[in-house]
Design an enzyme around this catalytic site. Structure first.
Site, short mmCIF file in Angstrom:
data_model
loop_
_atom_site.label_atom_id
_atom_site.label_comp_id
_atom_site.label_asym_id
_atom_site.label_seq_id
_atom_site.Cartn_x
_atom_site.Cartn_y
_atom_site.Cartn_z
N ASP A 56 18.04 -24.96 -0.13
CA ASP A 56 17.92 -23.63 -0.73
C ASP A 56 16.66 -23.44 -1.56
O ASP A 56 16.57 -22.52 -2.34
CB ASP A 56 19.18 -23.29 -1.54
CG ASP A 56 19.16 -23.87 -2.94
OD1 ASP A 56 18.56 -24.94 -3.13
OD2 ASP A 56 19.75 -23.24 -3.84
N GLU A 57 15.69 -24.31 -1.37
CA GLU A 57 14.45 -24.15 -2.11
C GLU A 57 13.25 -24.16 -1.16
O GLU A 57 13.25 -24.88 -0.16
CB GLU A 57 14.28 -25.29 -3.13
CG GLU A 57 15.34 -25.28 -4.22
CD GLU A 57 15.17 -26.46 -5.16
OE1 GLU A 57 14.07 -26.70 -5.65
OE2 GLU A 57 16.18 -27.15 -5.39
N ASP B 102 14.45 -20.49 -5.27
CA ASP B 102 15.71 -21.26 -5.32
C ASP B 102 16.84 -20.25 -5.22
O ASP B 102 16.99 -19.38 -6.08
CB ASP B 102 15.77 -22.04 -6.64
CG ASP B 102 17.02 -22.92 -6.75
OD1 ASP B 102 17.98 -22.72 -5.97
OD2 ASP B 102 17.03 -23.81 -7.63
N LEU B 103 17.62 -20.34 -4.15
CA LEU B 103 18.69 -19.37 -3.95
C LEU B 103 19.81 -19.57 -4.97
O LEU B 103 20.05 -20.69 -5.42
CB LEU B 103 19.23 -19.49 -2.52
CG LEU B 103 18.17 -19.21 -1.45
CD1 LEU B 103 18.63 -19.70 -0.09
CD2 LEU B 103 17.83 -17.72 -1.41
N TYR C 89 25.65 -22.33 -1.44
CA TYR C 89 26.79 -22.45 -0.51
C TYR C 89 27.81 -21.34 -0.80
O TYR C 89 28.42 -20.78 0.12
CB TYR C 89 27.49 -23.81 -0.65
CG TYR C 89 26.70 -25.01 -0.15
CD1 TYR C 89 25.39 -24.90 0.29
CD2 TYR C 89 27.29 -26.28 -0.12
CE1 TYR C 89 24.68 -26.02 0.74
CE2 TYR C 89 26.61 -27.40 0.33
CZ TYR C 89 25.29 -27.26 0.75
OH TYR C 89 24.61 -28.36 1.18
#
Ligand code: TTP
Ligand code: MG
Length: 656
Positions: A122-123, A30-31, A35
């Site tokens: 983002d995952e 997970d980033l 954004y």
């Protein structure tokens, strides 16, 4: 698993034995403040200032500098400014850069391991079991090993798990690569299944990773503040459970399974019970290229045709550009609207779709963007008028434009190579490929029929590969690739059926998993399967079997947005309509005759000549050429009694 696998200790904390899954190693990435990170890469001056990403009047995310000053995700801009007056705001409604970065990350992970499943922008889940096995084979017995990063609730006397320890090293390597090659930091969770990997990845943030050992599964599940925190338990499910008096995870763990099964059905009961215990056997399913590309915008009120046209043109501008970059040629265009409704704000969408003339499709592929948009706008407006009587007052709150039935040449954009082909943004013109899929009856979920369940929200979201939709304060924004419900799909948890239940041919397995149980049963019923088979044998040419199979598998992989089934009854439904017909050219099954009749004459002509040349593979039954009145009596029409089952099924779909 049944109750015998769960033993309740004296302190009533269940001890969980998971047969066969102890050696799976699943990573969840997970980033961090995704954004915001993308914007900080685009403009490094933003790195050290508190930064909020604004969509309409919501801060969808903010960097960690802003978080230290009290700004949180999904805070209103007003509140955020109050908390942190020096907050710098960047508009985040155009998702282009986020999407590009997102796919870069998935692509990078794919370079390590083929089992990568995207979850939102983002995952990603990665099943590294095989990599672990390989490394394990190379390690000599005397090699010591340790964990990289954090271990959840670690105590020194815990047995080390070599599998998870190796997994933690792989996770660290992957995170390093994401940082050094793409410039993004993120968290990772290392566990034995997707549910646990996702849960544990967020325990230390930002830019950290955490392993969850099997003996701590009970601890992490016990930490969750409520059932809604269990990935896979959606809003509606939580409500149903609450009605049974179940609020905490422990409530669900201890509730008699038999009682739960009586209330929710055996499969759902077992699935929910498993979730509460941290059991999730769902596989990491590699994500293919998107099945459809769409763009949408929501607004408070749109009530004039002029505004609608302007919005359609604007949305088409960016969508055609993206479609061109993708390189595939769309065969179908769909317009979706949402009317204002005080009671059913988010899910009452209506759609109409029409085929895209080959010449227009080729303009998209070759990059003649302006011409393509100009030719698509009238088509979209026709579809709009099919849904909305513009002589009467109307009030729209959303417009979505979508390309589907994306055709590519060469290796099919399905399975393993799919995502790679999506990244390869070939601009070279590609010849339109005529396949059986083009001629199949396409049915699109009518989201309005599912308004009250979370699965429908997923479908609603899935319909949009991209969204600029921002709900009112406090609600999760509706970026289709970034909805919590997506996890429900990914883990097949909100859906009722088992992962192991195979969908019938031509039905997207992912969509199938989300269908209500009774629909699944209907789709799997001998009647339905027989009618499908007889339809296939009637309408598919024998000599072209392999290409048909390829097309079929591609179609299934590529259509998370809805469901496509060949359904004889629907073919007949279409025949009942009075159509403008050419004596020697039948409409392909996915053509809405009414829409066709309203197309500009030159477009009609173009389509007719295309179909004529293509000599459609799947023709509607021979009765098509008979008069309108004789159709209902056609010998292909199933007897009344038999058709009722299929009609039942049809009520859940809306012909495109
Ligand atoms: P998240 O992973 O929830 O948030 P994040 O990556 O910004 O922050 P964290 O470090 O806590 O993981 O969501 C990923 C992106 O999705 C986020 O950057 C913005 C977007 N997003 C929405 O568009 N709508 C939403 O409701 C949420 C929560 C996120
Ligand atoms: Mg994130």
């Amino acid at each position: 698993m049944d109750n015998s696998d769960i033993e309740v200790e004296e302190d009533e904390r269940p001890v969980i034995k998971i047969p066969g899954s102890a050696h799976r190693v699943i990573l969840h990435f997970d980033l961090d403040c995704f954004y915001a990170q993308v914007e900080m890469i685009r403009n490094p001056a933003l790195r050290d200032v508190p930064l909020g990403i604004q969509q309409k009047y919501i801060i969808v995310t903010c960097n960690y500098v802003a978080r230290e000053r009290g700004v949180t995700k999904l805070m209103s801009v007003t509140d955020a400014k109050e908390k942190c007056p020096e907050l710098v705001l960047v508009k985040g409604e155009d998702l282009t850069h986020y999407r590009e970065m997102s796919y870069k990350v998935t692509e990078l992970l794919l370079s390590y391991c083929p089992l990568v499943e995207r979850l939102g922008f983002d995952e990603n889940f990665v099943d590294v079991t095989e990599m672990v096995e390989q490394r394990l084979a190379e390690i000599s017995e005397t090699d010591s090993f340790s964990f990289k990063g954090n271990v959840f609730n670690h105590s020194s006397n815990q047995d080390a798990n070599i599998w998870l320890a190796i997994g933690s090293h792989i996770a660290a390597e992957m995170r390093d690569a994401i940082r050094s090659k793409i410039g993004l930091t993120g968290c990772a969770g290392v566990a034995t299944n997707k549910l646990l990997a996702k849960l544990v990845s967020g325990t230390f943030k930002p830019n950290q990773q955490t392993v969850l050992l099997q003996e701590n599964v009970g601890d992490i599940m016990g930490c969750l503040s409520g059932l809604r925190k269990v990935p896979g338990v959606g809003h509606q499910t939580a409500k149903r459970l609450q009605a049974l008096g179940l609020v905490s995870v422990k409530d669900l763990q201890l509730y008699p399974l038999g009682d739960l099964a009586r209330e929710l059905g055996a499969t759902t009961a077992q699935r929910l019970r498993n979730l509460a215990l941290g059991i999730d056997e769902s596989a990491v399913t590699p994500t293919g290229a998107p099945q459809s590309l769409s763009d949408e915008d929501s607004f408070k009120k749109m009530c004039s045709v002029k505004e609608v046209m302007a919005k359609i043109r604007e949305l088409l501008g960016s969508l055609v550009e993206r479609m061109h970059k993708d390189g595939r040629q769309p065969q179908t265009f769909r317009l979706t609207i949402r009317r204002f409704s005080a009671t059913n704000k988010w899910f009452s969408r209506e759609s109409r779709q029409a085929p895209i003339p080959g010449a227009v499709g080729q303009k998209i592929v070759s990059g003649n963007i302006e011409d393509a948009v100009s030719q698509l706008v009238p088509l979209a407006v026709k579809l709009f008028h099919k849904m909305v009587d513009s002589n009467a007052a109307f009030h729209l709150t959303l417009i979505n434009v979508c390309f589907s039935n994306l055709q590519s040449r060469g290796p099919a954009a399905s399975g393993k190579g799919a995502i790679t082909s999506f990244f390869t943004q070939s601009a070279s013109p590609r010849k339109s490929q005529i396949s059986s899929t083009q001629n199949q009856v396409i049915m699109v979920f009518n989201a309005t029929l599912f308004t009250q369940n979370a699965g429908s929200r997923l479908l609603d979201h899935q319909i949009s590969e991209c969204s600029r939709n921002v709900p009112p304060k406090g609600q999760m924004t509706c970026n289709s690739e970034q909805s919590e419900e997506n996890y429900e799909a990914s883990c097949s948890t909100e859906g009722i059926n088992s992962d192991k239940t195979k969908p019938p041919p031509h039905v997207d397995p992912e969509v199938f998993r989300l269908l209500p149980e009774e629909i699944q049963k209907e789709l799997l019923s001998p009647y339905y399967l027989n009618s499908l088979q007889s339809h296939m044998s009637k309408h598919e040419p024998l000599g072209n079997d392999s290409s048909m199979k390829a097309d079929r598998s591609r179609m299934n992989h590529q259509q998370p947005a809805g469901i496509r089934v060949i359904n004889e009854e629907n073919v007949m439904e279409q025949e009942k309509l009075s159509l403008p017909r050419s004596s020697d050219c039948n409409f392909p099954g996915n053509v809405d005759p009414e829409v066709f009749s309203e197309l500009p004459p030159d477009v009609q002509k173009e389509l007719m000549s295309e179909w004529k040349q293509q000599n459609p593979v799947l023709k509607t039954p021979s009765s098509r050429k008979t008069g309108k009145g004789s159709i209902s009596k056609s010998k292909d029409r199933k007897a009344e009694g038999r058709s009722s089952q299929s009609n039942n099924l049809l009520k859940y779909f809306k012909p495109g």
